[in-house]
Design a protein around this motif. Structure first.
Motif, PDB file in Angstrom:
ATOM      1  N   GLU A  58       0.827  -1.188   0.000  1.00  0.00           N
ATOM      2  CA  GLU A  58       0.000   0.000   0.000  1.00  0.00           C
ATOM      3  C   GLU A  58       0.868   1.247   0.000  1.00  0.00           C
ATOM      4  N   GLY A  59       0.457   2.234  -0.756  1.00  0.00           N
ATOM      5  CA  GLY A  59       1.180   3.493  -0.734  1.00  0.00           C
ATOM      6  C   GLY A  59       1.375   4.024  -2.140  1.00  0.00           C
ATOM      7  N   ASP A  60       2.123   5.091  -2.225  1.00  0.00           N
ATOM      8  CA  ASP A  60       2.410   5.701  -3.520  1.00  0.00           C
ATOM      9  C   ASP A  60       3.292   4.736  -4.318  1.00  0.00           C
ATOM     10  N   PRO A  61       2.918   4.459  -5.557  1.00  0.00           N
ATOM     11  CA  PRO A  61       3.685   3.474  -6.338  1.00  0.00           C
ATOM     12  C   PRO A  61       5.182   3.771  -6.383  1.00  0.00           C
ATOM     13  N   ARG A  62       5.536   5.038  -6.445  1.00  0.00           N
ATOM     14  CA  ARG A  62       6.955   5.370  -6.517  1.00  0.00           C
ATOM     15  C   ARG A  62       7.712   4.838  -5.319  1.00  0.00           C
ATOM     16  N   ASN A  63       7.179   5.117  -4.144  1.00  0.00           N
ATOM     17  CA  ASN A  63       7.851   4.661  -2.931  1.00  0.00           C
ATOM     18  C   ASN A  63       7.749   3.155  -2.777  1.00  0.00           C
ATOM     19  N   VAL A  64       6.589   2.632  -3.135  1.00  0.00           N
ATOM     20  CA  VAL A  64       6.383   1.191  -3.018  1.00  0.00           C
ATOM     21  C   VAL A  64       7.444   0.440  -3.813  1.00  0.00           C
ATOM     22  N   MET A  65       7.690   0.898  -5.026  1.00  0.00           N
ATOM     23  CA  MET A  65       8.671   0.206  -5.863  1.00  0.00           C
ATOM     24  C   MET A  65      10.063   0.289  -5.260  1.00  0.00           C
ATOM     25  N   CYS A  66      10.442   1.465  -4.808  1.00  0.00           N
ATOM     26  CA  CYS A  66      11.775   1.613  -4.218  1.00  0.00           C
ATOM     27  C   CYS A  66      11.912   0.735  -2.976  1.00  0.00           C
ATOM     28  N   VAL A 103       9.191  -1.934 -15.267  1.00  0.00           N
ATOM     29  CA  VAL A 103       8.003  -1.085 -15.235  1.00  0.00           C
ATOM     30  C   VAL A 103       7.529  -0.846 -16.661  1.00  0.00           C
ATOM     31  N   GLY A 104       6.227  -0.655 -16.798  1.00  0.00           N
ATOM     32  CA  GLY A 104       5.690  -0.277 -18.099  1.00  0.00           C
ATOM     33  C   GLY A 104       5.848   1.226 -18.238  1.00  0.00           C
ATOM     34  N   SER A 105       5.491   1.728 -19.377  1.00  0.00           N
ATOM     35  CA  SER A 105       5.590   3.171 -19.560  1.00  0.00           C
ATOM     36  C   SER A 105       4.392   3.631 -20.358  1.00  0.00           C
ATOM     37  N   HIS A 106       3.768   4.674 -19.886  1.00  0.00           N
ATOM     38  CA  HIS A 106       2.580   5.127 -20.585  1.00  0.00           C
ATOM     39  C   HIS A 106       2.914   5.933 -21.826  1.00  0.00           C
ATOM     40  N   GLY A 107       4.203   6.196 -22.044  1.00  0.00           N
ATOM     41  CA  GLY A 107       4.555   6.900 -23.274  1.00  0.00           C
ATOM     42  C   GLY A 107       4.025   8.308 -23.342  1.00  0.00           C
ATOM     43  N   TYR A 108       3.847   8.936 -22.193  1.00  0.00           N
ATOM     44  CA  TYR A 108       3.399  10.339 -22.209  1.00  0.00           C
ATOM     45  C   TYR A 108       4.495  11.210 -22.793  1.00  0.00           C
ATOM     46  N   GLY A 109       4.094  12.295 -23.386  1.00  0.00           N
ATOM     47  CA  GLY A 109       5.068  13.270 -23.859  1.00  0.00           C
ATOM     48  C   GLY A 109       5.602  14.068 -22.689  1.00  0.00           C
ATOM     49  N   ILE A 110       6.497  15.000 -22.995  1.00  0.00           N
ATOM     50  CA  ILE A 110       7.213  15.726 -21.937  1.00  0.00           C
ATOM     51  C   ILE A 110       6.268  16.478 -21.014  1.00  0.00           C
ATOM     52  N   VAL A 111       5.308  17.166 -21.603  1.00  0.00           N
ATOM     53  CA  VAL A 111       4.453  18.023 -20.781  1.00  0.00           C
ATOM     54  C   VAL A 111       3.587  17.182 -19.859  1.00  0.00           C
ATOM     55  N   GLY A 161       3.319  13.428 -13.676  1.00  0.00           N
ATOM     56  CA  GLY A 161       4.306  12.629 -12.965  1.00  0.00           C
ATOM     57  C   GLY A 161       4.439  11.268 -13.627  1.00  0.00           C
ATOM     58  N   SER A 162       5.471  10.620 -13.344  1.00  0.00           N
ATOM     59  CA  SER A 162       5.668   9.333 -13.983  1.00  0.00           C
ATOM     60  C   SER A 162       6.383   8.396 -13.021  1.00  0.00           C
ATOM     61  N   VAL A 163       5.727   7.269 -12.800  1.00  0.00           N
ATOM     62  CA  VAL A 163       6.346   6.291 -11.896  1.00  0.00           C
ATOM     63  C   VAL A 163       7.601   5.712 -12.527  1.00  0.00           C
ATOM     64  N   SER A 164       7.521   5.451 -13.838  1.00  0.00           N
ATOM     65  CA  SER A 164       8.690   4.834 -14.463  1.00  0.00           C
ATOM     66  C   SER A 164       9.877   5.793 -14.453  1.00  0.00           C
ATOM     67  N   ASP A 165       9.593   7.072 -14.635  1.00  0.00           N
ATOM     68  CA  ASP A 165      10.656   8.075 -14.560  1.00  0.00           C
ATOM     69  C   ASP A 165      11.297   8.087 -13.182  1.00  0.00           C
ATOM     70  N   CYS A 167      11.273   5.829 -10.898  1.00  0.00           N
ATOM     71  CA  CYS A 167      12.014   4.600 -10.635  1.00  0.00           C
ATOM     72  C   CYS A 167      13.345   4.610 -11.358  1.00  0.00           C
ATOM     73  N   ALA A 168      13.335   5.046 -12.617  1.00  0.00           N
ATOM     74  CA  ALA A 168      14.582   5.043 -13.383  1.00  0.00           C
ATOM     75  C   ALA A 168      15.640   5.877 -12.669  1.00  0.00           C
ATOM     76  N   HIS A 169      15.203   6.941 -12.026  1.00  0.00           N
ATOM     77  CA  HIS A 169      16.153   7.804 -11.346  1.00  0.00           C
ATOM     78  C   HIS A 169      16.528   7.298  -9.965  1.00  0.00           C
ATOM     79  N   HIS A 170      15.542   6.838  -9.201  1.00  0.00           N
ATOM     80  CA  HIS A 170      15.789   6.659  -7.772  1.00  0.00           C
ATOM     81  C   HIS A 170      15.997   5.253  -7.268  1.00  0.00           C
ATOM     82  N   VAL A 171      15.515   4.302  -8.005  1.00  0.00           N
ATOM     83  CA  VAL A 171      15.615   2.934  -7.505  1.00  0.00           C
ATOM     84  C   VAL A 171      17.077   2.490  -7.523  1.00  0.00           C
ATOM     85  N   LYS A 172      17.459   1.649  -6.582  1.00  0.00           N
ATOM     86  CA  LYS A 172      18.884   1.335  -6.481  1.00  0.00           C
ATOM     87  C   LYS A 172      19.339   0.284  -7.483  1.00  0.00           C
ATOM     88  N   CYS A 173      18.394  -0.523  -7.957  1.00  0.00           N
ATOM     89  CA  CYS A 173      18.820  -1.566  -8.875  1.00  0.00           C
ATOM     90  C   CYS A 173      18.562  -1.106 -10.298  1.00  0.00           C
TER      91      CYS A 173
END
Lengths: 173, 163
Positions: B105-113, B126-134, B140-144, B146-152
């Motif tokens: 339970e919790g925010d997916p970003r933290n849950v994944m980390c 992780v999947g990616s919704h393929g959103y554009g920059i804006v 927000g993007s969970v995959s983003d 995770c790519a930055h913060h997760v240790k593995c």
């Protein structure tokens, strides 16, 4: 599975290669005793590429960035290009050694241009199934968790992308 | 943990799912490419589903009557259950047995980390919704994250865009 690994000469990218070879490339090693290589932009159609899921072939891609527009005499720029190409070849030679040690077939691809664009284009042109990038390479900005090329590729490459994080300094792995 | 001895010492792959199509695409892609060929897989697999708590879903803690909260909770539990079952079904259909599906339970970003740390995973998918920059910046993007913060290492699997 066709795997492409982006190599820029940084330790991070070589670590990403090793990581990918160790973890992602499994399967029968009996047909991977030769290391097939081809340098330059010639494409080499590997005999078993994509025919079965156990990957036996990896494409190592290195992109040379174009020079800044200095005013150079013609002779000077040719020399610089040559130096750049030699450097590229040396970088990939190191990467190929790693593949050879792990008994994985590898081919090399050296391109010129903007690394982010070239890498994404190459993954499409060659129908790559998986792109592997390190998290930070030569353009290391200390506070960035993710380098610009890796970040761009993660967003824009159409195929799945693995971002390999460096090993933890504390040694806990 | 109830795995056979063949799972000992294998690197662990965590696949993040929510109820989106692209996360299930990522799960299927992973199963197709890394968990084919019988039972001797190179990785151990755990599927993680991050579920937001009812109060965070509402945005304001304690809003509304108790009944409303209770029915919202029940609803969310049902949809979580559906997602978990769907993940299990996907694995079974690809003949991958004994997959652990964990709900945190919790925010997916933290849950994944947290999940990566807890399980000492080698790879997070992780999947990616393929959103554009804006859209990505605003929503927000969970995959983003995770790519930055997760240790593995992180594998981002995109659904191919429809031509």
């Amino acid at each position: 599975m066709r795997v492409m690994v982006a190599i820029d000469g940084s330790d991070e990218s070589l670590y990403a290669l090793k990581w990918a070879l160790d973890l992602l490339l499994v399967g029968p090693k009996d047909n991977a005793d030769d290391v097939a290589t081809s340098t330059g932009t010639a494409t080499l159609e590997a005999p078993h590429a994509g025919s079965h899921e156990n990957v036996s072939m990896v494409t190592l891609i290195h992109v040379m960035q174009p020079f800044q527009n200095y005013v150079l005499p013609a002779a000077g720029s040719a020399e610089l290009r040559k130096e750049q190409e030699e450097k590229a070849a040396a970088i990939l030679a190191r990467a190929l050694e790693i593949c050879k040690d792990k008994m994985i077939k590898a081919e090399t691809l050296i391109l010129r241009g903007d690394p982010k664009d070239r890498i994404c284009e190459a993954t499409e042109q060659r129908h790559v199934d998986l792109l592997v990038v390190g998290s930070r390479g030569l353009g290391m900005v200390k506070r960035a968790f993710l380098g610009s090329v890796s970040s761009y590729c993660a967003h824009h490459a159409k195929c799945p992308v693995v971002i390999v994080k460096p090993p933890k300094e504390s040694g806990k792995q | 943990m109830a795995e056979g001895s063949e799972n000992k010492g294998k690197p662990l792959m965590l696949v993040a799912v929510d109820d989106s199509e692209h996360s299930f695409y990522a799960l299927e892609w992973t199963l197709d490419h890394f968990f084919a060929h019988g039972t001797n897989h190179p990785f151990k697999l755990i599927v993680i589903h991050a579920r937001s708590s009812a109060s965070s879903a509402l945005g304001v803690a304690g809003f509304g009557s108790v009944d409303f909260m209770t029915s919202l909770e029940a609803d969310m539990k049902k949809s979580t259950g559906k997602t978990v079952q769907k993940a299990k079904d996907v694995c079974t259909s690809k003949k991958v047995e004994n997959v652990e599906v964990e709900v945190m339970e919790g925010d997916p970003r933290n849950v994944m980390c947290d999940a990566v740390d807890k399980h000492q995973a080698s790879l997070l998918v992780v999947g990616s919704h393929g959103y554009g920059i804006v859209k990505r910046a605003v929503l927000g993007s969970v995959s983003d994250y995770c790519a930055h913060h997760v240790k593995c290492s992180v594998m981002i699997v995109k659904q191919p865009t429809k031509p």
